[in-house]
Design an enzyme around this catalytic site. Structure first.
Site, short mmCIF file in Angstrom:
data_model
loop_
_atom_site.label_atom_id
_atom_site.label_comp_id
_atom_site.label_asym_id
_atom_site.label_seq_id
_atom_site.Cartn_x
_atom_site.Cartn_y
_atom_site.Cartn_z
N LEU A 113 2.25 5.14 -6.15
CA LEU A 113 2.70 3.91 -6.83
C LEU A 113 4.18 3.63 -6.58
O LEU A 113 4.99 4.54 -6.49
CB LEU A 113 2.43 4.03 -8.33
CG LEU A 113 0.97 4.24 -8.72
CD1 LEU A 113 0.81 4.27 -10.24
CD2 LEU A 113 0.05 3.18 -8.12
N GLN B 172 -6.79 -9.43 1.62
CA GLN B 172 -7.57 -8.70 0.61
C GLN B 172 -7.72 -9.55 -0.66
O GLN B 172 -8.82 -9.68 -1.21
CB GLN B 172 -6.85 -7.39 0.29
CG GLN B 172 -7.35 -6.68 -0.96
CD GLN B 172 -6.75 -5.30 -1.11
OE1 GLN B 172 -7.18 -4.37 -0.44
NE2 GLN B 172 -5.80 -5.12 -2.01
N SER C 161 5.65 -1.00 0.16
CA SER C 161 4.29 -0.54 0.45
C SER C 161 4.25 0.98 0.36
O SER C 161 5.26 1.64 0.64
CB SER C 161 3.93 -0.98 1.88
OG SER C 161 2.90 -0.17 2.41
N SER C 162 3.10 1.51 -0.01
CA SER C 162 2.96 2.98 -0.06
C SER C 162 3.22 3.57 1.32
O SER C 162 3.71 4.69 1.45
CB SER C 162 1.56 3.36 -0.52
OG SER C 162 1.30 2.76 -1.77
N LYS D 279 1.14 -9.21 -0.97
CA LYS D 279 1.41 -8.55 0.31
C LYS D 279 0.10 -8.37 1.09
O LYS D 279 0.04 -8.57 2.28
CB LYS D 279 2.09 -7.20 0.12
CG LYS D 279 2.53 -6.61 1.46
CD LYS D 279 3.04 -5.21 1.34
CE LYS D 279 1.98 -4.21 1.10
NZ LYS D 279 1.19 -3.82 2.28
N ASP D 280 -0.96 -7.96 0.36
CA ASP D 280 -2.27 -7.81 1.00
C ASP D 280 -3.04 -9.12 0.81
O ASP D 280 -4.05 -9.17 0.12
CB ASP D 280 -3.03 -6.63 0.36
CG ASP D 280 -2.28 -5.33 0.56
OD1 ASP D 280 -2.01 -4.97 1.71
OD2 ASP D 280 -1.93 -4.68 -0.44
N HIS E 124 3.48 -1.96 -7.47
CA HIS E 124 2.44 -1.65 -8.46
C HIS E 124 2.99 -1.83 -9.89
O HIS E 124 2.31 -2.34 -10.77
CB HIS E 124 1.95 -0.21 -8.31
CG HIS E 124 1.27 0.07 -7.00
ND1 HIS E 124 1.78 0.93 -6.06
CD2 HIS E 124 0.12 -0.41 -6.47
CE1 HIS E 124 0.98 0.99 -5.01
NE2 HIS E 124 -0.04 0.17 -5.23
N GLY F 104 -2.97 4.75 -5.55
CA GLY F 104 -1.91 5.69 -5.90
C GLY F 104 -0.69 5.48 -5.03
O GLY F 104 -0.51 4.42 -4.45
N GLN G 260 -12.80 2.43 3.08
CA GLN G 260 -12.01 1.34 3.67
C GLN G 260 -11.10 1.82 4.79
O GLN G 260 -10.30 1.04 5.31
CB GLN G 260 -11.22 0.60 2.59
CG GLN G 260 -10.08 1.38 1.96
CD GLN G 260 -9.49 0.64 0.77
OE1 GLN G 260 -10.08 0.55 -0.30
NE2 GLN G 260 -8.30 0.08 0.94
O1 PAF Z 1 -4.87 -2.48 -2.24
C1 PAF Z 1 -5.32 -1.34 -2.43
O2 PAF Z 1 -4.61 -0.41 -2.82
C2 PAF Z 1 -6.79 -1.05 -2.18
O3 PAF Z 1 -7.26 -1.77 -1.09
C3 PAF Z 1 -7.68 -1.29 -3.41
C4 PAF Z 1 -7.67 -2.75 -3.83
C5 PAF Z 1 -7.20 -0.42 -4.56
C6 PAF Z 1 -9.13 -0.89 -3.10
O4 PAF Z 1 -9.24 0.44 -2.74
#
Ligand code: PAF
Length: 283
Positions: free
Chosen positions: A33, A153, A185-186, A149-150, A37, A31, A61
């Site tokens: 957003l 991940q 970024s959020s 950006k991530d 996103h 969220g 996480q």
């Molecule tokens: O990048 C994110 O917003 C989060 O790490 C994800 C991939 C939605 C998992 O919770």
């Protein structure tokens, strides 16, 4: 656009599309957003017939001293953004829907999670891979979309999908930036106006590195020193790490011989920000 909160309803909504022969695109989010996103949703719309956006602030996480409680939550605002972007379904489960029992089954990617953010956020990637595995099992997408950006991940999730033969494709989309270069970024919401200006030094530092690589500098300690020099212009920036790593193993390298990932995490006040670029000595 439908907003569904339970796994059963989400499965039936996706199943309906599948039965009509439609491909399913998935944008997992927590969220809050933003333009980043929206660009993932727009890319998903171009590639897939039905686009599902999940909005779930995943507790597994976050570390004990991280920002789980204050992480921005605004389902109504997020729904408007998804609707405008053209998403078809929002999946917004609550914590009990996703984790009805204490979780004792985890998905963990080894090695790739040791360095960079993994070093400073123990357990973070285990939470990310576990929730993504759950979400992939719930949504059953053909393609899932993640932001560059991530980067760690994205690389970790790609590897999980490969190692576990998950039947989907992972697409990594470019980082969206403010005019100042600051990666969107959020967590930018936490920054004051003056902190936002200081945060622009992050991309300036990465740009400095890219410029030096372009001029033939390949020694990573020289490059990281120069980046620290740029960030040092603000006394409020605390560097967590600046690393130049192999793009596949994510292990530190001493010299750039072809492509390398330049990544950093800094804190400005209490706000932790990350960013990265890929440099290539052959360019
Ligand atoms: O990048 C994110 O917003 C989060 O790490 C994800 C991939 C939605 C998992 O919770």
């Amino acid at each position: 656009m439908d907003i569904v909160k339970t796994i059963d309803l989400l499965r039936s909504a996706v199943q309906k599309g599948r039965a009509e022969g439609k491909s399913i695109g998935f944008v997992p989010t927590m969220g809050a957003l933003h333009k980043g996103h929206v660009s993932l949703i727009e890319t998903a719309i171009k590639k897939c017939d039905v686009v599902v956006v999940s909005i779930f602030v995943n507790p597994t996480q976050f570390g004990p001293n991280e920002d789980l409680d204050k992480y921005p939550r605004d389902l109504e605002g997020d729904a408007k953004i998804c609707e405008q972007a053209g998403a078809d379904i929002i999946f917004a489960p609550d914590v009990n829907e996703m984790y009805p029992d204490k979780i004792i089954t985890w998905v963990e990617v080894e090695g790739l999670t040791n360095n960079l953010c993994g070093k400073f956020r123990p357990g973070h990637f285990k939470g990310v891979t576990t929730v993504c595995a759950k979400l992939f099992n719930i949504v059953c997408p053909d393609t899932a979309f993640f932001g560059q950006k991530d980067v760690q991940q994205a690389i970790v999730i790609k590897r999980m999908v490969k190692d576990l033969n998950m039947p989907l494709e992972i697409k990594v989309c470019p980082t969206m930036r403010e005019e100042s270069g600051l990666a969107i970024s959020s967590r930018n919401q936490y920054l004051s106006e003056s902190e936002k200006k200081e945060a622009a030094l992050i991309y300036a530092a990465l740009g400095k590195c890219e410029g030096m690589v372009g001029e033939g500098v390949s020694d990573c300690s020289k490059l990281t020193d120069a980046m620290r020099g740029v960030l040092g212009k603000s006394p409020n920036i605390n560097v967590e790490y600046i690393s130049i790593v192999d793009i596949e193993t994510l292990e530190d390298i001493d010299n750039i011989t072809s492509k390398a990932l330049v990544a950093m995490a800094v804190k400005i006040g209490a706000t932790r920000l990350i960013d990265n670029i890929i440099v290539d000595t052959n360019k």
